[in-house]
Design an enzyme around this catalytic site. Structure first.
Site, PDB file in Angstrom:
ATOM      1  N   LYS A   1      -7.270   5.738 -48.373  1.00  0.00           N
ATOM      2  CA  LYS A   1      -7.897   4.473 -48.745  1.00  0.00           C
ATOM      3  C   LYS A   1      -7.782   3.484 -47.596  1.00  0.00           C
ATOM      4  CE  LYS A   1      -3.676   2.736 -50.937  1.00  0.00           C
ATOM      5  NZ  LYS A   1      -3.078   2.173 -52.167  1.00  0.00           N
TER       6      LYS A   1
ATOM      7  N   TYR B   1      -2.668 -24.594 -29.690  1.00  0.00           N
ATOM      8  CA  TYR B   1      -2.953 -25.583 -30.718  1.00  0.00           C
ATOM      9  C   TYR B   1      -1.677 -26.244 -31.229  1.00  0.00           C
ATOM     10  CZ  TYR B   1      -7.787 -23.997 -31.128  1.00  0.00           C
ATOM     11  OH  TYR B   1      -9.095 -23.687 -30.887  1.00  0.00           O
TER      12      TYR B   1
END
Length: 384
Positions: free
Chosen positions: A44, A266
């Site tokens: 999966k 930032y």
């Protein structure tokens, strides 16, 4: 304003994720030797971020006999990739395209009466695994509904609408083998199997254990074990040394010299305490590096561990190179197996306070992917 020197090149390749199929093969053989029944290779989420088709082929070539996924779309993608081994899909909405499961020879899980009714009405001939909730209050039929589900499934079976080929459950605490919830789940699962048989069902497959329980809890082994994370080198129980199967590298796209007091990224979350050299790597949280790991994570560059500084940005990170001798275009190892001292998936998970599973499945699609190793080994080692 502080002066900085920036070097540049005409072209530097981008980040690269390499999948080592030899590692997948070796891990598969570990589980084939440990499991008391068949091994279902769970691929999966694109094979836990490692490529569903490649991981599936490798696992099947090394002793796995079946495949497992969540959605029908994942299952049909395996068929489109040429895989013909039995496939089970166990997480679908009630209004899923059940007829496609029959067309593509995909077995499906039935977690409720509503799902059973939908399958009976849309997909004559479906092969199903009844799914019992064994204590997670998540997927699967509740114990109070189980008897009714088994009887309804038997009626549908008698009328030729479907065939019940399996009963499945899930352990919520398998990564902590001594947790009492595992014993309770095992007992509930055995009750569910007995109830199914009392209703006249004869399921060939009974599966409860996934990676951790296959390694640590033989009482949870039945006719099959579902192995997903373990195929790619993740052991949630941390009891066995599996082989990590991926490496992520990124090239230095710029190098600059900065003085003490330079503010990085930032929010100016980090300020250089002394003159240093900073390198820029073109990989960030859009590529799967968790932003929460800012201020903790490291990479390996020039053979040495160096810290990432400032905040992890969407597309880039900054590494404090110090006095490491490197040039633009040199690769930094963001994560890997750890054999040469590079950061591992487990370390990144620790820096981000999360699971290794989240790290590997979160690596972004824009990272260029390569594979190494072959998927053709067919001699299963019976003893470790």
């Amino acid at each position: 304003m502080t002066a900085m020197t920036i070097a540049a090149t005409d072209f530097v390749a981008g980040p690269r994720l390499n999948i080592d199929l030899h590692a997948v093969a070796a891990n598969t053989r570990v589980f084939v030797a440990r499991a008391q029944g068949e091994v279902m290779a769970v691929v999966k989420a694109d094979g836990f971020g490692h490529g569903a088709i490649d991981v599936a082929r490798t696992a099947l070539a090394n002793g796995a006999t079946r495949l497992g996924v969540t959605s029908l779309s994942e299952a049909t993608a395996l068929r489109a990739g040429g895989l013909r081994a039995p496939v089970l899909s166990w997480l679908n909405a009630v209004d899923a395209d059940w007829a496609s499961a029959v067309r593509h020879d995909v077995e499906v899980a039935v977690p409720s009466l509503a799902h059973l009714d939908a399958i009976v009405n849309a997909a004559t001939g479906a092969r199903v695994h009844l799914h019992l909730d064994t204590g997670m209050a998540r997927d699967g039929a509740s114990p109070s509904e189980w008897g009714q589900l088994c009887r309804a499934a038997r009626r549908a079976e008698r009328h030729g609408r479907l065939r019940v080929v399996g009963v499945m459950g899930h352990l919520g605490c398998a990564d902590v083998p001594v947790d009492g919830c595992n014993r309770q789940a095992r007992q509930l699962f055995m009750w569910g199997v007995r109830s199914a048989r009392s209703a006249g069902l004869r399921p060939q497959h009974r599966h409860l254990a996934a990676t951790a329980a296959t390694l640590t809890d033989s009482d949870a082994h039945h006719t099959m074990s579902r192995i997903g994370a373990g195929l790619v080198g993740i052991d949630p129980s941390r009891t066995v040394d599996l082989e990590p199967a991926l490496s992520l590298t990124a090239p230095l796209v710029s190098v600059r010299t900065v003085p003490a007091g330079a503010r990085v990224g930032y929010g100016h979350a980090w300020t250089t305490p002394a003159p240093t050299r900073l390198g820029l790597l073109p990989v960030g949280y859009a590529d799967g590096l968790p932003r929460i790991a800012s201020g903790q994570a490291e990479v390996q560059v020039g053979g040495q561990r160096r810290p990432l500084v400032g905040r992890i940005s969407m597309d880039m990170v900054v590494v404090d190179l110090g006095d490491v001798v490197v040039a633009i275009g040199d690769d930094a190892v963001v994560l890997g197996p750890g054999h040469a001292g590079e950061p591992t998936v487990r370390e990144w998970a620790g820096w981000a306070d999360t699971l290794e599973h989240e790290i590997v499945t979160g690596l972004g699609a824009r990272v260029r992917r390569t594979t190494s190793g072959a998927a053709t080994h067919r001699h299963v080692r019976q003893a470790l």
